[in-house]
Design an enzyme around this catalytic site. Sequence first.
Site, PDB file in Angstrom:
ATOM      1  N   GLN A 112       0.825  -1.214   0.000  1.00 20.40           N
ATOM      2  CA  GLN A 112       0.000   0.000   0.000  1.00 20.40           C
ATOM      3  C   GLN A 112       0.859   1.264   0.000  1.00 20.40           C
ATOM      4  OE1 GLN A 112      -3.642  -0.607   0.567  1.00 20.40           O
ATOM      5  NE2 GLN A 112      -3.740   1.385  -0.428  1.00 20.40           N
ATOM      6  N   LYS A 127      -2.708  -0.876   6.679  1.00 21.05           N
ATOM      7  CA  LYS A 127      -3.725  -1.881   6.346  1.00 21.05           C
ATOM      8  C   LYS A 127      -4.219  -2.500   7.639  1.00 21.05           C
ATOM      9  CE  LYS A 127      -5.751  -3.870   2.795  1.00 21.05           C
ATOM     10  NZ  LYS A 127      -6.110  -3.348   1.463  1.00 21.05           N
ATOM     11  N   ASP A 167     -12.076  -3.274   2.080  1.00 21.44           N
ATOM     12  CA  ASP A 167     -11.279  -4.244   1.300  1.00 21.44           C
ATOM     13  C   ASP A 167     -12.156  -5.495   1.244  1.00 21.44           C
ATOM     14  OD1 ASP A 167      -8.490  -4.788   0.082  1.00 21.44           O
ATOM     15  OD2 ASP A 167      -8.725  -6.518   1.392  1.00 21.44           O
ATOM     16  N   ASN A 241     -16.480  -6.178  -5.456  1.00 24.13           N
ATOM     17  CA  ASN A 241     -16.482  -4.778  -5.872  1.00 24.13           C
ATOM     18  C   ASN A 241     -15.562  -4.517  -7.072  1.00 24.13           C
ATOM     19  OD1 ASN A 241     -14.754  -2.040  -5.315  1.00 24.13           O
ATOM     20  ND2 ASN A 241     -16.947  -1.720  -5.059  1.00 24.13           N
TER      21      ASN A 241
HETATM   22  P1  NDP Z   1     -14.896  -8.276  -2.304  1.00 25.80           P
HETATM   23  O1  NDP Z   1     -15.004  -8.831  -0.937  1.00 25.80           O
HETATM   24  O2  NDP Z   1     -15.923  -7.329  -2.794  1.00 25.80           O
HETATM   25  O3  NDP Z   1     -14.776  -9.470  -3.359  1.00 25.80           O
HETATM   26  C1  NDP Z   1     -13.760 -10.404  -3.291  1.00 25.80           C
HETATM   27  C2  NDP Z   1     -13.978 -11.427  -4.380  1.00 25.80           C
HETATM   28  O4  NDP Z   1     -12.856 -12.294  -4.427  1.00 25.80           O
HETATM   29  C3  NDP Z   1     -15.197 -12.317  -4.141  1.00 25.80           C
HETATM   30  O5  NDP Z   1     -15.741 -12.706  -5.361  1.00 25.80           O
HETATM   31  C4  NDP Z   1     -14.574 -13.497  -3.398  1.00 25.80           C
HETATM   32  O6  NDP Z   1     -15.304 -14.700  -3.526  1.00 25.80           O
HETATM   33  C5  NDP Z   1     -13.266 -13.640  -4.111  1.00 25.80           C
HETATM   34  N1  NDP Z   1     -12.291 -14.268  -3.203  1.00 25.80           N
HETATM   35  C6  NDP Z   1     -11.899 -13.822  -1.988  1.00 25.80           C
HETATM   36  N2  NDP Z   1     -11.038 -14.674  -1.432  1.00 25.80           N
HETATM   37  C7  NDP Z   1     -10.903 -15.680  -2.332  1.00 25.80           C
HETATM   38  C8  NDP Z   1     -10.149 -16.871  -2.344  1.00 25.80           C
HETATM   39  N3  NDP Z   1      -9.365 -17.205  -1.303  1.00 25.80           N
HETATM   40  N4  NDP Z   1     -10.230 -17.649  -3.456  1.00 25.80           N
HETATM   41  C9  NDP Z   1     -11.016 -17.319  -4.504  1.00 25.80           C
HETATM   42  N5  NDP Z   1     -11.759 -16.209  -4.530  1.00 25.80           N
HETATM   43  C10 NDP Z   1     -11.704 -15.420  -3.461  1.00 25.80           C
HETATM   44  O7  NDP Z   1     -13.430  -7.604  -2.376  1.00 25.80           O
HETATM   45  P2  NDP Z   1     -12.883  -6.500  -3.381  1.00 25.80           P
HETATM   46  O8  NDP Z   1     -13.466  -6.693  -4.725  1.00 25.80           O
HETATM   47  O9  NDP Z   1     -12.988  -5.193  -2.712  1.00 25.80           O
HETATM   48  O10 NDP Z   1     -11.320  -6.872  -3.405  1.00 25.80           O
HETATM   49  C11 NDP Z   1     -10.782  -7.809  -4.338  1.00 25.80           C
HETATM   50  C12 NDP Z   1      -9.274  -7.627  -4.394  1.00 25.80           C
HETATM   51  O11 NDP Z   1      -8.980  -6.279  -4.824  1.00 25.80           O
HETATM   52  C13 NDP Z   1      -8.525  -7.812  -3.081  1.00 25.80           C
HETATM   53  O12 NDP Z   1      -7.235  -8.340  -3.350  1.00 25.80           O
HETATM   54  C14 NDP Z   1      -8.374  -6.380  -2.583  1.00 25.80           C
HETATM   55  O13 NDP Z   1      -7.294  -6.254  -1.680  1.00 25.80           O
HETATM   56  C15 NDP Z   1      -8.114  -5.664  -3.885  1.00 25.80           C
HETATM   57  N6  NDP Z   1      -8.368  -4.235  -3.870  1.00 25.80           N
HETATM   58  C16 NDP Z   1      -9.606  -3.739  -3.538  1.00 25.80           C
HETATM   59  C17 NDP Z   1      -9.821  -2.387  -3.566  1.00 25.80           C
HETATM   60  C18 NDP Z   1     -11.174  -1.803  -3.309  1.00 25.80           C
HETATM   61  O14 NDP Z   1     -11.330  -0.580  -3.477  1.00 25.80           O
HETATM   62  N7  NDP Z   1     -12.187  -2.580  -2.975  1.00 25.80           N
HETATM   63  C19 NDP Z   1      -8.732  -1.429  -3.843  1.00 25.80           C
HETATM   64  C20 NDP Z   1      -7.496  -2.056  -4.281  1.00 25.80           C
HETATM   65  C21 NDP Z   1      -7.339  -3.409  -4.247  1.00 25.80           C
HETATM   66  P3  NDP Z   1     -16.020 -15.335  -2.218  1.00 25.80           P
HETATM   67  O15 NDP Z   1     -17.291 -14.563  -2.073  1.00 25.80           O
HETATM   68  O16 NDP Z   1     -16.227 -16.756  -2.577  1.00 25.80           O
HETATM   69  O17 NDP Z   1     -15.074 -15.146  -1.059  1.00 25.80           O
END
Ligand code: NDP
Length: 446
Positions: A112, A127, A167, A241
Site C-alpha cells: 500500500q 492496512k 477491502d 467490488n
Molecule cells: P470483495 O469482498 O468485494 O470481493 C472479493 C472477491 O474475491 C469475491 O468474489 C470473493 O469470492 C473472491 N475471493 C476472496 N477470497 C478468495 C479466495 N481465497 N479464493 C477465490 N476467490 C476469493 O473484495 P474487493 O473486490 O474489494 O477486493 C478484491 C481484491 O482487490 C482484493 O485483493 C483487494 O485487496 C483488492 N483491492 C480492492 C480495492 C477496493 O477498493 N475494494 C482497492 C485495491 C485493491 P467469495 O465470495 O467466494 O469469497
Amino acid sequence: MNNAYLNRVFEKVKQRDPNEKEFLQAVQEVLESIEPVIEKRPDLEKSGIIERMVEPERMITFRVSWVDDQGNVQVNRGYRVQFNSAIGPYKGGLRLHPSVTLSVIKFLGFEQCFKNALTGLPIGGGKGGSDFDPKGKSNNEIMRFCQSFMTELQRHIGQFTDVPAGDIGVGAREIGFMYGQYKRLQNEFTGILTGKGLSYGGSLARTEATGYGLCYFVDEMLKHKGESFKGKTVVVSGSGNVAIYATEKATQLGAKVVTLSDSNGYIYDPNGINLEVAKDIKEIKRGRIKEYADRVPGSVYTEGRGVWSVKCDIALPCATQNELNEDDAKALIANGCKYVAEGANMPSTPEAVDLLKSMGVFFGPGKAANAGGVATSALEMCQNSMRLAWSFEEVDAKLKGIMQNIFKSAIEAADQYGSADDLVLGANAAGMLRIAEAMLCQGVAY
Ligand code: NDP
C-alpha cells in the site's frame, strides 16, 4: 538478488519474521525489482532507507469480542499495521476474511505504501482487518462485530493520523456500522473512514473507482502498444467490488467480458457478462456467482478454479492474492493472452509474473493498476476536509487523470532504469523514490 545491501536487508527480514510467507513474498518482489535503482542511489543505503521501509512504524493487534445471534460469545483478532507515514496519514483498507493473519496484513500494508505514493497524493500506507468470516452472518452479527472492532480501533485512527477504508469483506454496510460507532465514541463528525455512504460524507464514484481505474490503466497499456479495448475478450476473476466495476468499464470501452468467479467456481458467458444480473446476485442478494448460470441462458458454471483456462486477450485477476499461478500463466499464454493487469493485490505468484513477462505478455502490477480505489479515497478525504461534494463526472475525470499519470510515472521509471515496459520495476521504483525523498528530508530518530 545480486545487490549486497538488498540481500542483507532481506536476510534480516527473513530472520525476524521467518513464518510470514505473504509478507516475505511481497518484500522479495519489491527488493528484487529495485536493484537497478539502488545501484544508482548509494545515498539510500547510507540513510538506511530500505531497512526502514520494510519495518512498519507501528503494529496493533487486538481482541474483538462480540455476541452471535444464539447468545454465544465469539472472539476474533483485529489488526492495524501503520506502515509508513512519510508522505501523509496512513491509508489503506480493512479486510474481513478467515485467511487474515499478521503476515497478510503486513504484505498488504507494505504494498500500500508504494501504491499510495504512486498516486501522487499525500497518503502514507497502512492496512488492517480481522480473521472474522462475514459469510453466513446475519446483519445484526455483522453490526455487532463492526462495533466491537471500532471500539478498539478508534483510539488509533484519526483524520490526520490514519484513515482506513474497505477491502475484502468490508463494503458500504460495514463502513457504515464502523463509522457510526466511531462517532458515538469520539463525539465528532470527521472523515476518519473512506468508502462512506453518500448521505454522510462518501464520494461519488468511490464504489466504481478500483474497477474503473484498473480499466483506465489497461487502456493506457493498450494505447502504448497501439491498441484499444474495442473487440477484445476479457477474463475477470472474482465477483466482488473490483471485479464488477472492472467488468462494467471494460464493457463500456468496447470489450467483451466473459467470466466472473468466486471461491467456489466460475461462470463463462460467451455473450458477455450481463451486469444487471451479476449486480443483483452479488450486491443485492449477496448470493453466489453460480446463480448467474441459472438465470442467464447460454452461460455455464464450472466448479473449482480454472477461470484462467478461458481464452482471452486480456486477463484481469480481481479476487485475491496468489490466485494466478505458473500453470495458469501457461494456459493464458497458450491461449494468446497479451495483457494481464492486477485488480486484486498480489494475485499473481512470482513464478507466474516471471513467465508472463518473459513471454512478452504486457503485465500491469496491482500497485499501479488497482491504485484507483485508494486515489479516490484520497479524493473523498479532500471533499470531507472542504465540506464539499464533487459530481460523479468530476471525480471520475480526476480518477482517469491519476491513472494516466501512474502509467506515465511507471513506464518512464522503467525506461530510466533500463527495462523498457517493465511496469513492475517502474511502479516499485517510482513509488519507492517518492517515499525515500520524504524520509531523507525528515531525518532519523535516534
Ligand atoms: P470483495 O469482498 O468485494 O470481493 C472479493 C472477491 O474475491 C469475491 O468474489 C470473493 O469470492 C473472491 N475471493 C476472496 N477470497 C478468495 C479466495 N481465497 N479464493 C477465490 N476467490 C476469493 O473484495 P474487493 O473486490 O474489494 O477486493 C478484491 C481484491 O482487490 C482484493 O485483493 C483487494 O485487496 C483488492 N483491492 C480492492 C480495492 C477496493 O477498493 N475494494 C482497492 C485495491 C485493491 P467469495 O465470495 O467466494 O469469497
